[in-house]
Design an enzyme around this catalytic site. Structure first.
Site, mmCIF file in Angstrom:
data_model
loop_
_atom_site.group_PDB
_atom_site.id
_atom_site.type_symbol
_atom_site.label_atom_id
_atom_site.label_comp_id
_atom_site.label_asym_id
_atom_site.label_seq_id
_atom_site.Cartn_x
_atom_site.Cartn_y
_atom_site.Cartn_z
ATOM 1 C CE1 TYR A 33 1.018 -0.324 4.432
ATOM 2 C CE2 TYR A 33 -0.026 1.833 4.406
ATOM 3 C CZ TYR A 33 0.775 0.902 5.034
ATOM 4 O OH TYR A 33 1.328 1.198 6.248
ATOM 5 N NE ARG A 52 6.839 3.975 0.669
ATOM 6 C CZ ARG A 52 6.550 4.800 1.662
ATOM 7 N NH1 ARG A 52 7.455 5.042 2.585
ATOM 8 N NH2 ARG A 52 5.365 5.353 1.763
ATOM 9 N NE ARG A 101 -5.683 -20.155 4.178
ATOM 10 C CZ ARG A 101 -4.940 -21.052 4.836
ATOM 11 N NH1 ARG A 101 -5.116 -22.352 4.631
ATOM 12 N NH2 ARG A 101 -4.020 -20.661 5.696
ATOM 13 C CE LYS A 150 3.128 3.027 3.166
ATOM 14 N NZ LYS A 150 3.251 3.143 4.614
ATOM 15 C CD GLU A 182 9.705 1.719 10.775
ATOM 16 O OE1 GLU A 182 9.602 2.671 9.996
ATOM 17 O OE2 GLU A 182 9.680 0.529 10.404
HETATM 18 N N1 PDD Z 1 2.789 4.968 7.329
HETATM 19 N N2 PDD Z 1 7.407 3.706 9.043
HETATM 20 C C1 PDD Z 1 6.277 2.974 8.997
HETATM 21 C C2 PDD Z 1 6.246 1.657 9.689
HETATM 22 C C3 PDD Z 1 5.141 3.470 8.309
HETATM 23 O O1 PDD Z 1 4.014 2.756 8.273
HETATM 24 C C4 PDD Z 1 5.214 4.755 7.699
HETATM 25 C C5 PDD Z 1 4.063 5.352 6.928
HETATM 26 C C6 PDD Z 1 6.424 5.479 7.775
HETATM 27 C C7 PDD Z 1 6.603 6.820 7.127
HETATM 28 O O2 PDD Z 1 6.630 6.723 5.726
HETATM 29 P P1 PDD Z 1 6.139 7.934 4.806
HETATM 30 O O3 PDD Z 1 6.912 9.115 5.223
HETATM 31 O O4 PDD Z 1 6.451 7.490 3.434
HETATM 32 O O5 PDD Z 1 4.644 8.089 5.059
HETATM 33 C C8 PDD Z 1 7.498 4.915 8.453
HETATM 34 C C9 PDD Z 1 1.628 5.468 6.610
HETATM 35 C C10 PDD Z 1 1.479 6.943 6.706
HETATM 36 C C11 PDD Z 1 0.399 4.705 7.081
HETATM 37 O O6 PDD Z 1 0.547 3.500 7.284
HETATM 38 O O7 PDD Z 1 -0.680 5.285 7.211
#
Ligand code: PDD
Length: 286
Positions: A33, A52, A101, A150, A182
């Site tokens: 996503y 990304r 599945r 992601k 993070e």
């Molecule tokens: N999340 N680290 C994690 C684990 C994240 O899920 C996100 C972003 C970030 C920051 O990435 P970016 O700057 O590209 O948004 C770092 C999004 C915002 C979400 O899951 O809603």
């Protein structure tokens, strides 16, 4: 108000957008996503999100169902159809519906599932929380080892967010081997000895699009940036801290595990970077 969402080429009222129970996203969390923010009806750092997305898909051996130009057109159309001024566009691509599945990936050519929807957040850039800062707790990082992809497997981050809520704070910072990786859905930073310190890129954190922009802008503003792991103890003793994400931009962090940082108020570096980031990103929005 009912939203218009995008599903596999169709524009549908949200209640009519249905995905199969056999979808790999539903059964296996087999999907990726992106979240792109919208300010003044325009997309923030869109190109970075496209890059990304492409990388996440490639890392999972999935094709990219659209060109960058097509993704841009879809994003613009969904913003327009839903009249979003400030908010986010959520985009998800899964490996689709193989009709049953099975742990093995479906045969080549199985159509992927593509979903986009909007979240309207009026005044997104004027969040009151930015004036007081977030309080966070630390929590062991028990996510999988490829956090740079992601994916939609967000159960552990959700559990961490609930732990933060239960503790009466805003978010949780993941800790692995004593160092901060993070936040639940954001990248983490401290400011110590006049330097901005944030973990180096690797498989253990998401490569934040906001992170890349903020580090570039910080360097351009002659701030010193060090990309290395920092310990939880270092963070608690830091002058200030902050997080970055597409939805929170730059958000000051004022407390970790009940320990106030610096003055206990948003620090000058975080506040300045927030201003610079929002200003520059509005200028470059598409
Ligand atoms: N999340 N680290 C994690 C684990 C994240 O899920 C996100 C972003 C970030 C920051 O990435 P970016 O700057 O590209 O948004 C770092 C999004 C915002 C979400 O899951 O809603």
């Amino acid at each position: 108000m009912s939203r218009i969402v995008h599903l596999n080429g169709d524009w549908l009222p949200e209640a009519e957008a249905k995905v199969s129970v056999f979808d790999r996203g539903f059964l296996m969390a087999d999907g990726v996503y992106e979240v792109t923010s919208v300010l003044g009806g325009k997309l923030i750092d869109f190109e970075g999100h496209c890059r990304r997305l492409d990388r996440s898909l490639r890392e999972l051996g999935m094709g990219n169902p659209h060109s960058d130009a097509e993704w841009l057109a879809l994003h613009r159309e969904i913003v327009a159809r839903n009249g979003v001024e400030d908010g986010m566009v959520y985009l998800q691509v899964t490996r689709g519906n193989p009709g049953d599945r099975d742990f093995a990936y479906p045969p080549e050519g199985t159509p992927q599932t593509v979903v986009l929807f909007t979240q309207s957040k009026p005044g997104l850039a004027d969040s009151p929380a930015a004036k007081t800062g977030w309080r966070v707790i630390s929590i062991p990082d028990q996510r999988w080892a490829r956090r740079d992809i992601k994916t939609v497997q967000l159960l552990y981050p959700s559990m961490a967010k609930m732990a933060a809520k239960a503790a009466g704070v805003d978010d949780a910072w993941f800790v692995e081997d004593g160092t901060v990786t993070e936040g639940t859905s954001n990248n983490a930073y401290i400011v110590a000895g006049g330097k901005i310190v944030t973990r180096q890129l690797g498989h253990d954190i998401l490569h934040g699009i906001t992170r890349a922009a903020v580090l570039r802008l910080a360097r351009e503003a002659q701030m010193e940036v060090v990309e290395r792991a920092f310990t939880l103890d270092e963070a608690k003793a830091a002058d200030e801290a902050f997080i970055t994400s597409a939805s929170a931009f730059v958000m000051p962090v004022v407390e970790i595990d009940g320990t106030a940082l610096g003055t206990g108020k948003p620090g000058p570096v975080a506040q300045r970077l927030r201003e610079i980031y929002i200003e520059e990103m509005r200028k470059a929005a598409v």
